[in-house]
Design a protein around this motif. Structure first.
Motif, PDB file in Angstrom:
ATOM      1  N   UNK A 102       0.775  -1.245   0.000  1.00  0.00           N
ATOM      2  CA  UNK A 102       0.000   0.000   0.000  1.00  0.00           C
ATOM      3  C   UNK A 102       0.803   1.291   0.000  1.00  0.00           C
ATOM      4  N   UNK A 103       2.051   1.256   0.444  1.00  0.00           N
ATOM      5  CA  UNK A 103       2.797   2.511   0.595  1.00  0.00           C
ATOM      6  C   UNK A 103       3.960   2.645  -0.383  1.00  0.00           C
ATOM      7  N   UNK A 104       3.913   1.938  -1.502  1.00  0.00           N
ATOM      8  CA  UNK A 104       4.982   1.997  -2.495  1.00  0.00           C
ATOM      9  C   UNK A 104       4.571   2.915  -3.643  1.00  0.00           C
ATOM     10  N   UNK A 105       5.420   3.905  -3.931  1.00  0.00           N
ATOM     11  CA  UNK A 105       5.122   4.885  -4.978  1.00  0.00           C
ATOM     12  C   UNK A 105       4.940   4.195  -6.327  1.00  0.00           C
ATOM     13  N   UNK A 106       4.017   4.711  -7.112  1.00  0.00           N
ATOM     14  CA  UNK A 106       3.761   4.166  -8.437  1.00  0.00           C
ATOM     15  C   UNK A 106       2.827   2.976  -8.439  1.00  0.00           C
ATOM     16  N   UNK A 107       2.391   2.539  -7.263  1.00  0.00           N
ATOM     17  CA  UNK A 107       1.538   1.355  -7.200  1.00  0.00           C
ATOM     18  C   UNK A 107       0.117   1.580  -7.650  1.00  0.00           C
ATOM     19  N   UNK A 108      -0.271   2.842  -7.870  1.00  0.00           N
ATOM     20  CA  UNK A 108      -1.667   3.142  -8.177  1.00  0.00           C
ATOM     21  C   UNK A 108      -2.069   2.799  -9.606  1.00  0.00           C
ATOM     22  N   UNK A 109      -1.105   2.700 -10.530  1.00  0.00           N
ATOM     23  CA  UNK A 109      -1.455   2.541 -11.942  1.00  0.00           C
ATOM     24  C   UNK A 109      -2.201   1.237 -12.195  1.00  0.00           C
ATOM     25  N   UNK A 110      -1.677   0.125 -11.704  1.00  0.00           N
ATOM     26  CA  UNK A 110      -2.314  -1.164 -11.954  1.00  0.00           C
ATOM     27  C   UNK A 110      -3.726  -1.223 -11.363  1.00  0.00           C
ATOM     28  N   UNK A 111      -3.938  -0.828 -10.100  1.00  0.00           N
ATOM     29  CA  UNK A 111      -5.315  -0.809  -9.588  1.00  0.00           C
ATOM     30  C   UNK A 111      -6.239   0.109 -10.375  1.00  0.00           C
ATOM     31  N   UNK A 112      -5.745   1.280 -10.775  1.00  0.00           N
ATOM     32  CA  UNK A 112      -6.582   2.190 -11.557  1.00  0.00           C
ATOM     33  C   UNK A 112      -7.102   1.494 -12.811  1.00  0.00           C
ATOM     34  N   UNK A 113      -6.224   0.775 -13.502  1.00  0.00           N
ATOM     35  CA  UNK A 113      -6.638   0.087 -14.723  1.00  0.00           C
ATOM     36  C   UNK A 113      -7.573  -1.077 -14.420  1.00  0.00           C
ATOM     37  N   UNK A 114      -7.249  -1.867 -13.406  1.00  0.00           N
ATOM     38  CA  UNK A 114      -8.063  -3.047 -13.117  1.00  0.00           C
ATOM     39  C   UNK A 114      -9.448  -2.679 -12.600  1.00  0.00           C
ATOM     40  N   UNK A 157      12.137 -17.746  -6.065  1.00  0.00           N
ATOM     41  CA  UNK A 157      11.630 -17.522  -4.725  1.00  0.00           C
ATOM     42  C   UNK A 157      10.123 -17.496  -4.642  1.00  0.00           C
ATOM     43  N   UNK A 158       9.465 -18.065  -5.652  1.00  0.00           N
ATOM     44  CA  UNK A 158       8.008 -18.047  -5.681  1.00  0.00           C
ATOM     45  C   UNK A 158       7.422 -16.705  -6.054  1.00  0.00           C
ATOM     46  N   UNK A 159       8.254 -15.815  -6.612  1.00  0.00           N
ATOM     47  CA  UNK A 159       7.755 -14.516  -7.072  1.00  0.00           C
ATOM     48  C   UNK A 159       6.928 -14.739  -8.331  1.00  0.00           C
ATOM     49  N   UNK A 160       5.615 -14.653  -8.198  1.00  0.00           N
ATOM     50  CA  UNK A 160       4.731 -15.004  -9.305  1.00  0.00           C
ATOM     51  C   UNK A 160       4.738 -13.971 -10.414  1.00  0.00           C
ATOM     52  N   UNK A 161       5.388 -12.809 -10.202  1.00  0.00           N
ATOM     53  CA  UNK A 161       5.467 -11.800 -11.259  1.00  0.00           C
ATOM     54  C   UNK A 161       6.888 -11.669 -11.806  1.00  0.00           C
ATOM     55  N   UNK A 162       7.758 -12.619 -11.470  1.00  0.00           N
ATOM     56  CA  UNK A 162       9.094 -12.748 -12.082  1.00  0.00           C
ATOM     57  C   UNK A 162       9.934 -11.478 -11.973  1.00  0.00           C
ATOM     58  N   UNK A 163       9.916 -10.849 -10.828  1.00  0.00           N
ATOM     59  CA  UNK A 163      10.744  -9.674 -10.614  1.00  0.00           C
ATOM     60  C   UNK A 163       9.938  -8.478 -10.184  1.00  0.00           C
ATOM     61  N   UNK A 164      10.469  -7.721  -9.244  1.00  0.00           N
ATOM     62  CA  UNK A 164       9.771  -6.551  -8.712  1.00  0.00           C
ATOM     63  C   UNK A 164       9.352  -5.610  -9.838  1.00  0.00           C
ATOM     64  N   UNK A 165       8.164  -5.002  -9.652  1.00  0.00           N
ATOM     65  CA  UNK A 165       7.656  -4.003 -10.593  1.00  0.00           C
ATOM     66  C   UNK A 165       7.730  -2.592 -10.009  1.00  0.00           C
ATOM     67  N   UNK A 166       8.547  -2.397  -8.992  1.00  0.00           N
ATOM     68  CA  UNK A 166       8.710  -1.052  -8.463  1.00  0.00           C
ATOM     69  C   UNK A 166       9.314  -0.153  -9.534  1.00  0.00           C
ATOM     70  N   UNK A 167       9.175   1.159  -9.365  1.00  0.00           N
ATOM     71  CA  UNK A 167       9.483   2.100 -10.435  1.00  0.00           C
ATOM     72  C   UNK A 167      10.906   1.983 -10.961  1.00  0.00           C
TER      73      UNK A 167
END
Length: 528
Positions: A207-219, A453-463
């Motif tokens: 919830x507190x990571x910058x740039x995280x709003x784009x994916x929820x906005x679209x979904x 490591x079980x990362x289902x998105x194959x690498x962080x999507x942080x900015x």
């Protein structure tokens, strides 16, 4: 097949899309897959009881259906047996007091739901919809092109011109917001804010990571407009149809063929090694994440830009999958949830923030987010001969390596913890479970090496590891400094999801270079 024109490492959906695009252009691609079946994370199987098909990891196919690749090949894929089941009730969130928020493709019904919940939230939903409309028109063209690129620059310029009812400053603030900030900007109640934040957790946006709003906005709005679709009969049928398409176009796919090295000479790629076998190849597309691809190159042939980007590439926390066979529907405290494709159980924003912090600290979360996929509700063909139903539960997030022990010893107890949480929102659900199977982060990585490591998105999507930084600034356009070596897959732009984008864009990069246009100049620039 004689010596192929190009070798593609990995038969996940991006590798298969890449192969089909190249084969249609007249090349003869060979796809090599380490596993015994194609598809990577897009797989299905009878995991709990005989005759009941579960999607192992990926299940939501909205991005694939909206892709340029599907627009061109969808009719052919349908003739090869690919069908989709669609839900008009795409997602919801459930809360401890038995209440819920439910979004459907009936916009009037969704508006009425918001009005009944909170007049302030209803107003916020309408206002944020305007932001979505202004943003989506420009973002979607960016999403389907390399970044950076001329097309992306034109789309960004269009975003500046198209303000609609949204001021440019407000739009910029939204795009840089965390999911918590997005929720607090537009919604008044903790339930509405939770609905927003839950979508960020599908990636690695706490919830507190910058740039995280784009994916929820679209979904939030794209799913309301289009519903949610899964593959009829199992996600693995998507991979099967893509393999059939590649072969019909003149390519080939080999499973149980683990690539152990990429032979590079002074002039670039020379061959791919599969055990003792050497397959000559002047061009290779690797859909393996960059650290794995870099390790296939000998140290003396590993360019500094590749080595540095591979060293710095970060993976996010893990995912835990729980599959249930149910005798009957989930007995939700709010029965209206029974129609929804996804039900998020956070329950609240602070719980998600704590879950993420616990996960990255190596602790098992006490209140993990559950994404409950009601598979048999969306796809009625997913029933066992006895009538049992498939339920797909993605648990986000969990530690890749728990500090308190190994997943081998903790997984069963954690699965029971997840069922206990579900039972609080659906009293009596445990009594309807007739079969279960779980996959820990360690299990997911064993099935698909890209899920490190079980990362289902194959690498962080942080900015700092997204858009033009994925997988690294110097190699974000699918090419590498090694002549003939290209990248695709979830570790490249536009990232995770069954989106069919990077495979096609990597194939287009290969075809442009094969034609000789600007190829040598690009490679010289990459070496600097």
């Amino acid at each position: 097949m004689d010596d192929p024109d190009i070798v593609i490492i990995g038969a996940g959906h991006q590798g298969l899309v890449c192969a089909a695009t190249l084969a249609e252009a007249g090349l003869r691609p060979l796809v090599l897959e380490a596993a015994s079946t194609p598809g990577g994370a897009v797989a299905s199987g009878e995991l709990t009881v005989p005759g009941l098909v579960h999607d192992v990891c990926a299940t939501n196919m909205n991005l694939f259906l909206g892709s340029p690749f599907h627009a061109v090949h969808g009719e052919k894929l349908a003739s090869l047996g690919l069908r989709f089941a669609r839900s008009d009730a795409p997602y919801a969130s459930a809360f401890p007091d038995g209440s819920s928020l439910r979004v459907t493709t009936d916009e009037a019904a969704t508006a009425a739901m918001w009005a009944g919940h909170s007049t302030a939230d209803a107003a916020g939903w309408r206002q944020l919809r305007g932001v979505f409309d202004d943003f989506a028109a420009a973002y979607l063209p960016i999403y389907t092109h390399p970044f950076p690129s001329v097309q992306a620059r034109h789309s960004l310029a269009a975003l500046r011109r198209r303000s609609g009812g949204t001021e440019l400053g407000e739009l910029g603030q939204v795009l840089l917001s965390s999911t918590r900030a997005l929720g607090e900007r537009y919604f008044a109640t903790p339930e509405a804010r939770s609905l927003v934040a839950a979508w960020g957790m599908h990636l690695d946006y706490a919830p507190d990571i910058a740039g995280g709003a784009v994916f929820p906005l679209l979904e939030l709005y794209a799913d309301m407009l289009g519903g949610m679709s899964i593959v009829e009969g199992g996600a693995g049928r998507l991979a099967d149809a893509l393999v059939a398409l590649v072969r019909e176009l003149g390519g080939d796919v080999r499973c149980d063929a683990r690539v152990t090295g990429i032979d590079v000479g002074t002039e670039g790629v020379r061959a791919v090694l599969v055990g003792d076998q050497r397959i000559p190849a002047r061009r290779v597309v690797s859909t393996a994440v960059l650290p794995i691809t870099a390790a296939l190159l000998s140290l003396d042939r590993r360019p500094a830009t590749v080595a540095r980007s591979a060293r710095d590439y970060r993976f996010g926390p893990g995912t835990f999958m729980l599959h249930l066979a149910m005798d009957g529907e989930i007995p939700w405290a709010d029965p209206r949830l029974g129609a929804q494709a996804y039900v998020h159980i956070g329950p609240y924003v602070d719980d998600m923030a704590r879950t993420y912090g616990q996960s990255v600290a190596g602790q098992l979360p006490d209140e993990p987010l559950l994404v409950v996929g009601q598979t048999s509700v969306v796809d009625p063909s997913r029933l066992s001969p006895e009538g049992y139903r498939a339920v797909w539960i993605q648990v986000r997030t969990v530690p890749s390596s728990p500090g308190a022990g190994s997943w081998e010893h903790l997984a069963e107890g954690f699965a029971e913890q997840v069922i206990d949480k579900l039972d609080r929102y659906a009293p009596g659900v445990r009594g309807r479970i007739v079969g279960k199977a779980h996959l820990s982060p360690a299990d997911l990585e064993r099935r698909d090496a890209n899920l490190v490591g079980g990362d289902s998105v194959s690498g962080s999507h942080h900015l700092d590891q997204f858009i033009g930084m994925r997988p690294g600034l110097a190699i974000s356009r699918y090419r590498t400094p090694v002549d003939g070596l290209y990248l695709a897959g979830a570790g490249t732009w536009p990232g995770a999801g069954v989106n069919a984008i990077s495979g096609q864009l990597a194939a287009e990069a290969v075809l442009r270079d094969a034609s000789g246009r600007l190829g040598q100049l690009r490679r010289r620039l990459l070496r600097r």
